[in-house]
Design a protein around this motif. Structure first.
Motif, PDB file in Angstrom:
ATOM      1  N   VAL A 190       0.860  -1.178   0.000  1.00  0.00           N
ATOM      2  CA  VAL A 190       0.000   0.000   0.000  1.00  0.00           C
ATOM      3  C   VAL A 190       0.901   1.233   0.000  1.00  0.00           C
ATOM      4  O   VAL A 190       1.669   1.452   0.939  1.00  0.00           O
ATOM      5  N   VAL A 191       0.819   2.017  -1.065  1.00  0.00           N
ATOM      6  CA  VAL A 191       1.637   3.224  -1.181  1.00  0.00           C
ATOM      7  C   VAL A 191       0.824   4.396  -0.636  1.00  0.00           C
ATOM      8  O   VAL A 191      -0.163   4.824  -1.236  1.00  0.00           O
ATOM      9  N   ALA A 192       1.240   4.886   0.527  1.00  0.00           N
ATOM     10  CA  ALA A 192       0.520   5.974   1.198  1.00  0.00           C
ATOM     11  C   ALA A 192       0.894   7.316   0.591  1.00  0.00           C
ATOM     12  O   ALA A 192       2.006   7.495   0.089  1.00  0.00           O
ATOM     13  N   PRO A 193      -0.011   8.277   0.651  1.00  0.00           N
ATOM     14  CA  PRO A 193       0.300   9.620   0.134  1.00  0.00           C
ATOM     15  C   PRO A 193       1.393  10.288   0.961  1.00  0.00           C
ATOM     16  O   PRO A 193       1.500  10.065   2.169  1.00  0.00           O
ATOM     17  N   LEU A 194       2.188  11.102   0.297  1.00  0.00           N
ATOM     18  CA  LEU A 194       3.116  12.006   0.976  1.00  0.00           C
ATOM     19  C   LEU A 194       2.584  13.410   0.716  1.00  0.00           C
ATOM     20  O   LEU A 194       3.033  14.125  -0.168  1.00  0.00           O
ATOM     21  N   SER A 195       1.567  13.777   1.498  1.00  0.00           N
ATOM     22  CA  SER A 195       0.856  15.027   1.222  1.00  0.00           C
ATOM     23  C   SER A 195       0.501  15.781   2.498  1.00  0.00           C
ATOM     24  O   SER A 195      -0.525  16.442   2.559  1.00  0.00           O
ATOM     25  N   GLY A 196       1.352  15.636   3.508  1.00  0.00           N
ATOM     26  CA  GLY A 196       1.142  16.409   4.721  1.00  0.00           C
ATOM     27  C   GLY A 196       0.648  15.613   5.910  1.00  0.00           C
ATOM     28  O   GLY A 196       0.666  16.109   7.036  1.00  0.00           O
ATOM     29  N   HIS A 197       0.182  14.377   5.678  1.00  0.00           N
ATOM     30  CA  HIS A 197      -0.274  13.526   6.768  1.00  0.00           C
ATOM     31  C   HIS A 197       0.524  12.226   6.787  1.00  0.00           C
ATOM     32  O   HIS A 197       1.187  11.871   5.811  1.00  0.00           O
ATOM     33  N   PHE A 198       0.434  11.516   7.906  1.00  0.00           N
ATOM     34  CA  PHE A 198       1.164  10.270   8.057  1.00  0.00           C
ATOM     35  C   PHE A 198       0.395   9.106   7.433  1.00  0.00           C
ATOM     36  O   PHE A 198      -0.787   9.209   7.126  1.00  0.00           O
ATOM     37  N   ALA A 199       1.102   7.977   7.274  1.00  0.00           N
ATOM     38  CA  ALA A 199       0.503   6.806   6.639  1.00  0.00           C
ATOM     39  C   ALA A 199      -0.677   6.255   7.430  1.00  0.00           C
ATOM     40  O   ALA A 199      -1.507   5.527   6.882  1.00  0.00           O
ATOM     41  N   THR A 200      -0.777   6.612   8.704  1.00  0.00           N
ATOM     42  CA  THR A 200      -1.897   6.136   9.520  1.00  0.00           C
ATOM     43  C   THR A 200      -3.234   6.658   9.021  1.00  0.00           C
ATOM     44  O   THR A 200      -4.284   6.180   9.452  1.00  0.00           O
ATOM     45  N   LEU A 201      -3.210   7.619   8.112  1.00  0.00           N
ATOM     46  CA  LEU A 201      -4.442   8.075   7.482  1.00  0.00           C
ATOM     47  C   LEU A 201      -5.138   6.908   6.770  1.00  0.00           C
ATOM     48  O   LEU A 201      -6.353   6.923   6.567  1.00  0.00           O
ATOM     49  N   LEU A 202      -4.357   5.880   6.432  1.00  0.00           N
ATOM     50  CA  LEU A 202      -4.888   4.708   5.729  1.00  0.00           C
ATOM     51  C   LEU A 202      -5.155   3.543   6.680  1.00  0.00           C
ATOM     52  O   LEU A 202      -5.208   2.391   6.246  1.00  0.00           O
TER      53      LEU A 202
END
Length: 404
Positions: free
Chosen positions: A104-116
């Motif tokens: 799972v490739v999490a966004p790098l957009s200001g929030h941490f991977a825990t958003l997923l």
């Protein structure tokens, strides 16, 4: 001076937050009714004050078990690979049967991977899940070098190599572009770790399609404005001192400004729930904002290159995307099945932006392509919540299963 000013203001607010937490200890005591009511309202006000804070460390995933069949299987989170700008986390489930491996490739957009967290929790029912856990750039020393769009692609390839041949990749939002590029590069090289399937969810493959406010902002100003107005230097107290970054708190402010009325209404509801002792309802709102107010900084090069290459020039869609100077052509993808997912009410990545990947992957045979439109969800609902679990996830699962 932007970062220093923010940090100075946050330091000034710290004693007030601490005092509010201390005063909460005096609320909730049993008095006669009028005083007890006032006490609850005072306690609710103090809790809101104590929560007036932006966090710069990632929350815990807090996934300790998952239902596998009719039993609750323990989950252990392991760091499989630790690189300067990102870690590869493995959610190891105590099961005997091998399961499809999914990155799972999490966004790098200001929030941490825990958003997923919700995405991962659902995938764990049937899959062996790995997640890209991006590091806050303010905690990465200058000696670690640069991290731009090309390096992001490198990390995806490196993570897939670590997982090994026969895996699958699922990207959410912003990294759909880099994930498609990574799979194209690996396909051209006939890399043994090229994934079997690629799921792209609500990502700006072609941001020129049905532009949203986010897209319009990215193209409304010259690149020099972003460089001079939004980039700041990490203060001396942090490990990444001197690194130029796009601060996470600016991204948070930008997101909130897009829908400020809703955020104000949610905090009004939070105050009322706290004052009335409605703990469960209050906890749902607090859990969301605990995640929402946890932010990370992005390197200057990654942020500026994303604005320039992904949004302003739409390089992937126009055929001009390069990886370390070499042209990237998604037509090299011939064996990796493609699934794209869009939300009908997505106001960040609108209809057509993700599905445009099908035109780029023109060498894929029809049976290796699928698009899913979820009519009644916004951006967040594409990868989290009731419709993700009940309607979108089965499509993702079936695509992966078909290619196993």
């Amino acid at each position: 001076m932007l970062y220093q000013t923010y940090q100075f203001h946050d330091d000034l607010m710290a004693p007030m937050r601490d005092m509010a937490r201390r005063l909460q200890a005096f609320t909730g005591l049993s008095f006669f009714e009028p005083v007890e009511t006032m006490s609850r309202y005072f306690g609710a006000a103090m809790e809101l004050v104590s929560r007036f804070e932006i966090i710069h460390t990632g929350p815990e995933f807090a996934i300790t078990s998952v239902m596998i069949g009719n039993r609750d299987a323990p989950v252990t989170i392991e760091t499989t690979l630790d690189l300067p700008f990102g870690k590869l986390l493995h959610f190891a489930v105590d099961v005997d049967t091998p399961r499809p491996r999914v990155l799972v490739v999490a966004p790098l957009s200001g929030h941490f991977a825990t958003l997923l967290r919700g995405t991962v929790q659902t995938l764990l029912r049937d899959h062996d899940v790995y997640v890209t856990d991006w590091v806050n750039a303010r905690d990465v020393p200058l000696s670690a070098g640069r991290f731009g769009v090309d390096e992001y692609v490198d990390y995806i390839i490196r993570f897939l190599e670590e997982i090994g041949p026969g895996a699958h990749v699922l990207a959410v939002c912003q990294p759909c572009v880099q994930t498609l590029a990574a799979v194209a590069v690996m396909s051209e090289q006939q890399h043994p770790a090229t994934p079997r399937t690629m799921t792209l969810m609500a990502g700006p493959i072609d941001p020129r399609e049905s532009p949203t406010k986010v897209n319009e902002l990215a193209v409304s100003k010259p690149l020099s404005w972003f460089e001079t107005s939004l980039i700041s230097e990490v203060p001396a107290r942090f490990e990444g001192a001197g690194r130029r970054v796009y601060p996470g708190f600016l991204q948070l402010v930008a997101f909130m400004a897009m829908n400020m009325d809703r955020h104000q209404e949610q905090h009004r509801k939070l105050f009322e729930h706290l004052a009335k002792g409605e703990t469960d309802k209050a906890d749902k709102i607090k859990t969301f904002y605990d995640e929402y107010f946890a932010v990370l900084d992005m390197t200057e090069e990654f942020y500026i290159e994303t604005i320039d290459r992904v949004f302003q020039k739409a390089e992937l869609a126009t055929g001009d995307f390069t990886h370390h100077g070499r042209k990237v052509d998604p037509a090299h993808i011939r064996k990796t099945a493609l699934l794209t997912v869009e939300g009908g009410r997505d106001d960040i990545c609108a209809l057509g932006q993700t599905s445009s990947a099908h035109e780029l992957c023109r060498s894929l045979r029809p049976h290796l392509k699928r698009h899913h439109l979820q009519a009644n969800v916004g951006h967040y609902g594409v990868f989290n919540g009731r419709r993700w679990e009940a309607e979108i996830y089965p499509v993702v699962r079936n695509m992966i299963l078909a290619m196993e």
